[in-house]
Design an enzyme around this catalytic site. Structure first.
Site, PDB file in Angstrom:
ATOM      1  N   MET A 249       0.732  -1.322   0.000  1.00 30.24           N
ATOM      2  CA  MET A 249       0.160   0.016   0.077  1.00 30.24           C
ATOM      3  C   MET A 249       0.953   1.241  -0.232  1.00 30.24           C
ATOM      4  O   MET A 249       0.589   2.322  -0.786  1.00 30.24           O
ATOM      5  CB  MET A 249      -1.041   0.109   1.296  1.00 30.24           C
ATOM      6  CG  MET A 249      -1.953  -0.913   1.027  1.00 30.24           C
ATOM      7  SD  MET A 249      -3.414  -0.702   2.205  1.00 30.24           S
ATOM      8  CE  MET A 249      -2.560  -1.267   3.732  1.00 30.24           C
TER       9      MET A 249
ATOM     10  N   ASP B  99      11.442   4.052   4.370  1.00 31.82           N
ATOM     11  CA  ASP B  99      11.218   2.661   4.444  1.00 31.82           C
ATOM     12  C   ASP B  99      12.530   1.998   5.235  1.00 31.82           C
ATOM     13  O   ASP B  99      13.495   2.723   5.102  1.00 31.82           O
ATOM     14  CB  ASP B  99      10.881   1.784   3.197  1.00 31.82           C
ATOM     15  CG  ASP B  99       9.891   0.482   3.726  1.00 31.82           C
ATOM     16  OD1 ASP B  99      10.763  -0.492   3.958  1.00 31.82           O
ATOM     17  OD2 ASP B  99       8.950   0.517   3.282  1.00 31.82           O
TER      18      ASP B  99
ATOM     19  N   ASP C 296      13.719   4.082  10.105  1.00 26.92           N
ATOM     20  CA  ASP C 296      13.013   3.383  11.276  1.00 26.92           C
ATOM     21  C   ASP C 296      12.075   4.081  12.079  1.00 26.92           C
ATOM     22  O   ASP C 296      12.394   5.410  12.568  1.00 26.92           O
ATOM     23  CB  ASP C 296      13.962   3.043  12.377  1.00 26.92           C
ATOM     24  CG  ASP C 296      13.647   2.336  13.454  1.00 26.92           C
ATOM     25  OD1 ASP C 296      12.190   2.196  13.527  1.00 26.92           O
ATOM     26  OD2 ASP C 296      14.205   1.890  14.408  1.00 26.92           O
ATOM     27  N   VAL C 297      10.861   4.220  11.674  1.00 26.64           N
ATOM     28  CA  VAL C 297       9.758   5.044  12.218  1.00 26.64           C
ATOM     29  C   VAL C 297       9.484   5.201  13.790  1.00 26.64           C
ATOM     30  O   VAL C 297       9.101   5.945  14.265  1.00 26.64           O
ATOM     31  CB  VAL C 297       8.251   4.702  11.611  1.00 26.64           C
ATOM     32  CG1 VAL C 297       8.180   4.676   9.971  1.00 26.64           C
ATOM     33  CG2 VAL C 297       7.948   3.245  12.092  1.00 26.64           C
TER      34      VAL C 297
ATOM     35  N   ASN D 260       1.976   5.034   7.274  1.00 24.24           N
ATOM     36  CA  ASN D 260       1.720   3.683   6.494  1.00 24.24           C
ATOM     37  C   ASN D 260       2.401   2.560   7.157  1.00 24.24           C
ATOM     38  O   ASN D 260       1.735   1.212   6.925  1.00 24.24           O
ATOM     39  CB  ASN D 260       1.655   3.680   5.169  1.00 24.24           C
ATOM     40  CG  ASN D 260       1.625   2.470   4.267  1.00 24.24           C
ATOM     41  OD1 ASN D 260       0.491   2.060   4.039  1.00 24.24           O
ATOM     42  ND2 ASN D 260       2.676   2.097   3.848  1.00 24.24           N
TER      43      ASN D 260
ATOM     44  N   TYR E 257      -1.000  -6.344  17.461  1.00 22.33           N
ATOM     45  CA  TYR E 257      -1.686  -5.940  16.259  1.00 22.33           C
ATOM     46  C   TYR E 257      -2.863  -5.188  16.451  1.00 22.33           C
ATOM     47  O   TYR E 257      -3.208  -3.870  16.198  1.00 22.33           O
ATOM     48  CB  TYR E 257      -1.686  -6.890  15.087  1.00 22.33           C
ATOM     49  CG  TYR E 257      -2.264  -6.429  13.792  1.00 22.33           C
ATOM     50  CD1 TYR E 257      -1.224  -5.665  12.984  1.00 22.33           C
ATOM     51  CD2 TYR E 257      -3.372  -6.303  13.228  1.00 22.33           C
ATOM     52  CE1 TYR E 257      -1.328  -5.054  11.486  1.00 22.33           C
ATOM     53  CE2 TYR E 257      -3.751  -5.627  11.967  1.00 22.33           C
ATOM     54  CZ  TYR E 257      -2.851  -4.965  11.276  1.00 22.33           C
ATOM     55  OH  TYR E 257      -2.985  -4.363  10.297  1.00 22.33           O
TER      56      TYR E 257
ATOM     57  N   LYS F  48      -3.622  -0.792  16.288  1.00 23.11           N
ATOM     58  CA  LYS F  48      -4.445  -0.380  15.549  1.00 23.11           C
ATOM     59  C   LYS F  48      -5.610   0.414  16.071  1.00 23.11           C
ATOM     60  O   LYS F  48      -6.074   1.348  15.512  1.00 23.11           O
ATOM     61  CB  LYS F  48      -4.913  -1.627  14.602  1.00 23.11           C
ATOM     62  CG  LYS F  48      -3.766  -2.058  13.692  1.00 23.11           C
ATOM     63  CD  LYS F  48      -3.090  -1.122  12.825  1.00 23.11           C
ATOM     64  CE  LYS F  48      -1.961  -1.482  12.041  1.00 23.11           C
ATOM     65  NZ  LYS F  48      -1.219  -0.534  11.086  1.00 23.11           N
TER      66      LYS F  48
ATOM     67  N   THR G 242      -1.283  -7.353  -0.550  1.00 21.47           N
ATOM     68  CA  THR G 242      -0.105  -7.120  -0.418  1.00 21.47           C
ATOM     69  C   THR G 242       0.775  -8.092  -0.013  1.00 21.47           C
ATOM     70  O   THR G 242       0.293  -8.999   0.500  1.00 21.47           O
ATOM     71  CB  THR G 242      -0.058  -5.775   0.491  1.00 21.47           C
ATOM     72  OG1 THR G 242      -0.340  -6.509   1.938  1.00 21.47           O
ATOM     73  CG2 THR G 242      -1.075  -4.824   0.245  1.00 21.47           C
TER      74      THR G 242
END
Length: 248
Positions: free
Chosen positions: A18, A37, A60-61, A87, A155, A159, A190
């Site tokens: 995505m 990324d 690295d976010v 994302n 997860y 979220k 994906t």
């Protein structure tokens, strides 16, 4: 100029799936895009294909310093950030809470929740100083309800947190012209989805009233709308893209 002409966007997790679709559509619609990324090979390849409208940053976010470098790069190359698409995300192992380790939970939290928090914190000064902007946080249908067949406690909780943070920041910074929305994809075709379900849509499609998995660009069109001025009065909301899966 396109629907995003004049806008400077950061898209995380842009080396595949995505994120790649978002970045490609944004560039096609006139935005100047910083792709980030941990996968530098694919990120740099996609950036080369997009040409002068894009630049890539290894990222690295979960690193505050990493976010400082990405925002500085955006400003130096294109100007102040007006759009952020958080994302980047991971699923983690699909197993019960009794089997899930603290280390595994922390790995998912760092990317899915801390990364979104740090991203919003990093771009807000630019947006406030320049009269506003749009933040689009990619959550999941697992942020709307527990999806026990393809999720886990880490997860699902992260979220849900993305959904809640999006609402809070939308309420706190609406006065500054900053809009924040969450997008909740269902089963999207994906690499991450295929890896998590070990299939290419067969059994999963049976759960979806529309009868198929979505292509990544079908989510990107919703993200594009939220990033654009067409959604100028849309903020603090969740946008489900799941083919009516959770409706049914």
């Amino acid at each position: 100029m396109g629907r995003l002409g004049g806008k400077v966007a950061i898209v995380t997790g842009a080396a595949q799936g995505m994120g790649e679709a978002h970045a490609r559509l944004f560039a096609a619609e006139g935005a100047r895009v910083v792709l980030t990324d941990i996968n530098s090979d694919d990120g740099e390849r996609i950036t080369r294909e997009l040409g002068d409208a894009a630049v890539f940053a290894p990222h690295d976010v979960a690193s505050p310093e990493g976010w400082d470098r990405v925002v500085a790069l955006a400003n130096a190359k294109f100007g102040p950030v007006s759009v952020l698409v958080n994302n980047a995300g991971i699923i983690g192992p699909v197993k019960s809470i009794l089997e899930f380790t603290a280390e595994e939970f922390t790995d998912v939290f760092r990317v899915n929740e801390l990364g979104v928090f740090l991203g919003m914190k990093a771009v807000l000064p630019d947006m406030i100083a320049n009269g506003g902007g749009s933040i689009v946080n990619i959550s999941s249908i697992a942020g709307m309800l527990g999806t026990r067949a393809s999720s886990n406690a880490a997860y699902c909780s992260t979220k849900f947190a993305v959904r809640g943070m999006s609402k809070l920041i939308a309420a706190q910074y609406g006065h500054a012209g900053v809009r924040v929305n969450s997008v909740h994809p269902g089963y999207i075709l994906t690499p991450m989805m295929v890896a998590a379900t070990d299939e290419k849509g067969g059994g999963a499609a049976d759960l979806i009233p529309l009868g198929r998995l979505a292509q990544p660009d079908e989510v990107s069109r919703v993200v594009l709308f939220l990033a654009s001025d067409e959604s100028s009065f849309v903020s603090g909301a969740e946008h489900v893209v799941d083919g009516a899966m959770i409706a049914g």
